[in-house]
Design an enzyme around this catalytic site. Structure first.
Site, PDB file in Angstrom:
ATOM      1  N   GLY A 198       0.813  -1.214   0.000  1.00 31.69           N
ATOM      2  CA  GLY A 198       0.000   0.000   0.000  1.00 31.69           C
ATOM      3  C   GLY A 198       0.844   1.260   0.000  1.00 31.69           C
ATOM      4  O   GLY A 198       2.020   1.224  -0.361  1.00 31.69           O
TER       5      GLY A 198
ATOM      6  N   LEU B 107       0.428   3.658  -2.043  1.00 30.96           N
ATOM      7  CA  LEU B 107       0.796   3.502  -3.450  1.00 30.96           C
ATOM      8  C   LEU B 107       1.242   4.820  -4.081  1.00 30.96           C
ATOM      9  O   LEU B 107       0.762   5.893  -3.731  1.00 30.96           O
ATOM     10  CB  LEU B 107      -0.394   2.925  -4.230  1.00 30.96           C
ATOM     11  CG  LEU B 107      -0.899   1.580  -3.700  1.00 30.96           C
ATOM     12  CD1 LEU B 107      -2.117   1.116  -4.498  1.00 30.96           C
ATOM     13  CD2 LEU B 107       0.191   0.513  -3.726  1.00 30.96           C
TER      14      LEU B 107
ATOM     15  N   HIS C 176       4.441   2.073  -8.058  1.00 29.22           N
ATOM     16  CA  HIS C 176       3.483   0.951  -8.114  1.00 29.22           C
ATOM     17  C   HIS C 176       2.669   1.052  -9.404  1.00 29.22           C
ATOM     18  O   HIS C 176       2.345   0.041 -10.029  1.00 29.22           O
ATOM     19  CB  HIS C 176       2.525   0.990  -6.919  1.00 29.22           C
ATOM     20  CG  HIS C 176       3.195   0.831  -5.591  1.00 29.22           C
ATOM     21  ND1 HIS C 176       3.346   1.867  -4.705  1.00 29.22           N
ATOM     22  CD2 HIS C 176       3.754  -0.261  -5.000  1.00 29.22           C
ATOM     23  CE1 HIS C 176       3.955   1.429  -3.614  1.00 29.22           C
ATOM     24  NE2 HIS C 176       4.218   0.147  -3.764  1.00 29.22           N
TER      25      HIS C 176
ATOM     26  N   GLN D 172       7.856  -9.240   7.811  1.00 23.05           N
ATOM     27  CA  GLN D 172       9.082  -8.689   7.241  1.00 23.05           C
ATOM     28  C   GLN D 172       9.607  -7.467   7.997  1.00 23.05           C
ATOM     29  O   GLN D 172      10.522  -6.807   7.536  1.00 23.05           O
ATOM     30  CB  GLN D 172       8.906  -8.400   5.746  1.00 23.05           C
ATOM     31  CG  GLN D 172       7.962  -7.278   5.389  1.00 23.05           C
ATOM     32  CD  GLN D 172       7.697  -7.229   3.886  1.00 23.05           C
ATOM     33  OE1 GLN D 172       6.970  -8.053   3.328  1.00 23.05           O
ATOM     34  NE2 GLN D 172       8.283  -6.259   3.194  1.00 23.05           N
TER      35      GLN D 172
ATOM     36  N   GLN E 231      15.475  -8.134  -2.919  1.00 25.19           N
ATOM     37  CA  GLN E 231      14.169  -8.794  -2.833  1.00 25.19           C
ATOM     38  C   GLN E 231      13.846  -9.476  -4.166  1.00 25.19           C
ATOM     39  O   GLN E 231      13.421 -10.636  -4.219  1.00 25.19           O
ATOM     40  CB  GLN E 231      13.103  -7.753  -2.485  1.00 25.19           C
ATOM     41  CG  GLN E 231      11.675  -8.215  -2.700  1.00 25.19           C
ATOM     42  CD  GLN E 231      10.659  -7.213  -2.183  1.00 25.19           C
ATOM     43  OE1 GLN E 231      10.526  -7.028  -0.997  1.00 25.19           O
ATOM     44  NE2 GLN E 231       9.908  -6.583  -3.080  1.00 25.19           N
TER      45      GLN E 231
HETATM   46  O1  PAF Z   1       8.051  -4.776  -1.926  1.00 24.09           O
HETATM   47  C1  PAF Z   1       7.077  -4.823  -1.131  1.00 24.09           C
HETATM   48  O2  PAF Z   1       6.245  -3.928  -1.087  1.00 24.09           O
HETATM   49  C2  PAF Z   1       6.929  -6.016  -0.190  1.00 24.09           C
HETATM   50  O3  PAF Z   1       8.160  -6.461   0.238  1.00 24.09           O
HETATM   51  C3  PAF Z   1       6.103  -7.168  -0.804  1.00 24.09           C
HETATM   52  C4  PAF Z   1       6.784  -7.755  -2.030  1.00 24.09           C
HETATM   53  C5  PAF Z   1       4.721  -6.666  -1.176  1.00 24.09           C
HETATM   54  C6  PAF Z   1       5.936  -8.294   0.210  1.00 24.09           C
HETATM   55  O4  PAF Z   1       5.277  -7.869   1.365  1.00 24.09           O
END
Ligand code: PAF
Length: 289
Positions: free
Chosen positions: A32, A34, A38, A62, A154
């Site tokens: 979110g 955003l 995004h 996380q 990531q």
């Molecule tokens: O990059 C992100 O916003 C987050 O790490 C993800 C991939 C949505 C996982 O929670």
């Protein structure tokens, strides 16, 4: 324009997802808050698939103790309006109770690479990311999913998970979207005070300098190339940043490049603090030879 549907639970999601035989579903997982970064991921998903789903979930798995889980920006109303404008087909807003409950025994291990760079300062972070992403992949069975290159580590780990666990979802990387002064768009940028925001532009500027230095040093002893990290670290500190790390990762293995053999293709990775905000960014390095 078809109406955007919103699912709050697994059962609602199941009723709203199209059958993979009729439409190719693409997923954009988000937390979110955003922004146009995004937005670019959603546009990319729309160009690849027929049905675009976006998940919004601030994933507690996380975040480490003392990190910004509680103050992480939550802007649901604006996010839904944004997604409607972008033409998303489905938004999934799972509750923590459903998506992470009982999730303490089995999690995904992000392996050795998950403990490096950002994983060193954020222990368990990438295990938490991979666990939630794997769950989302199971829930949606998407043909593909789009992730931003800003979160380079990531992205590498998600690509590795998909390959190593034979997950039938294509992972597509999308270039970082930047402000005009080069700062990478990030939900965390909204933490910056206006004074910090103007100083933050030095971060991408110095990474650009580093990439140029790297390119212009082919044929030099490897040590000169690795000194780029020290030079940029020093300049960042002089510019008022608290440097978490500046490092070079091999493009193929994502292991730190420490010499004596220096690959021609690598990533420069960096994380800094400015005030209370942690910023990350990276550059693709090549010697141009
Ligand atoms: O990059 C992100 O916003 C987050 O790490 C993800 C991939 C949505 C996982 O929670």
């Amino acid at each position: 324009m078809a109406t955007m549907r919103v699912a709050h639970s697994f059962s609602e999601l199941r009723t709203l997802l199209p059958s993979p035989r009729t439409l190719r579903t693409w997923l954009v997982p988000t937390m979110g808050a955003l922004h146009e970064g995004h937005g670019a991921l959603i546009d990319r998903a729309k160009s690849e698939g027929d049905f675009v789903a976006v998940s919004i979930f601030v994933n507690p798995l996380q975040f480490g103790p003392g990190e910004d889980l509680d103050r992480y920006p939550r802007t649901l109303e604006a996010d839904l309006a944004f997604l409607e404008r972008k033409g998303a087909d489905l938004v999934f807003l799972p509750t923590a109770g459903e998506i992470v409950a009982g999730n303490s025994r089995i999690t995904v291990s992000s392996g050795p690479v998950g403990k490096l760079f950002c994983g060193r300062s954020r222990p368990g972070h990438f295990d938490g990311v991979l666990t939630i992403v794997l769950k989302l992949f199971h829930l949606f069975s998407p043909e593909g999913a789009v992730f931003g290159e800003k979160d380079r580590q990531q992205l590498f780990l998600i690509q590795s998970m998909v390959r190593d666990l034979d997950i039938p979802t294509r992972v597509v990387a999308h270039p970082t979207v930047r402000e005009t002064d080069g700062l990478a768009l990030s939900s965390r940028n909204r933490y910056l005070t206006s004074e910090e925001r103007s100083r933050a532009a030095l971060f991408p500027t110095l990474l650009d300098q580093a990439a140029r230095l790297w390119r212009d040093l082919p044929g030099h002893p490897s040590q000169n190339r690795l000194e780029v990290c020290d030079t940029i670290s020093r300049r960042l500190s002089e510019g008022g940043f608290v440097v978490d790390y500046v490092a070079i990762a091999d493009r193929e293995t994502f292991l730190p490049v420490t010499g004596p053999v220096i690959p021609d293709q690598a990533f420069l990775l960096a994380a800094v603090h400015i005030g209370k905000t942690r910023l990350i960014d990276n550059r693709e390095l090549s010697t141009g030879v």
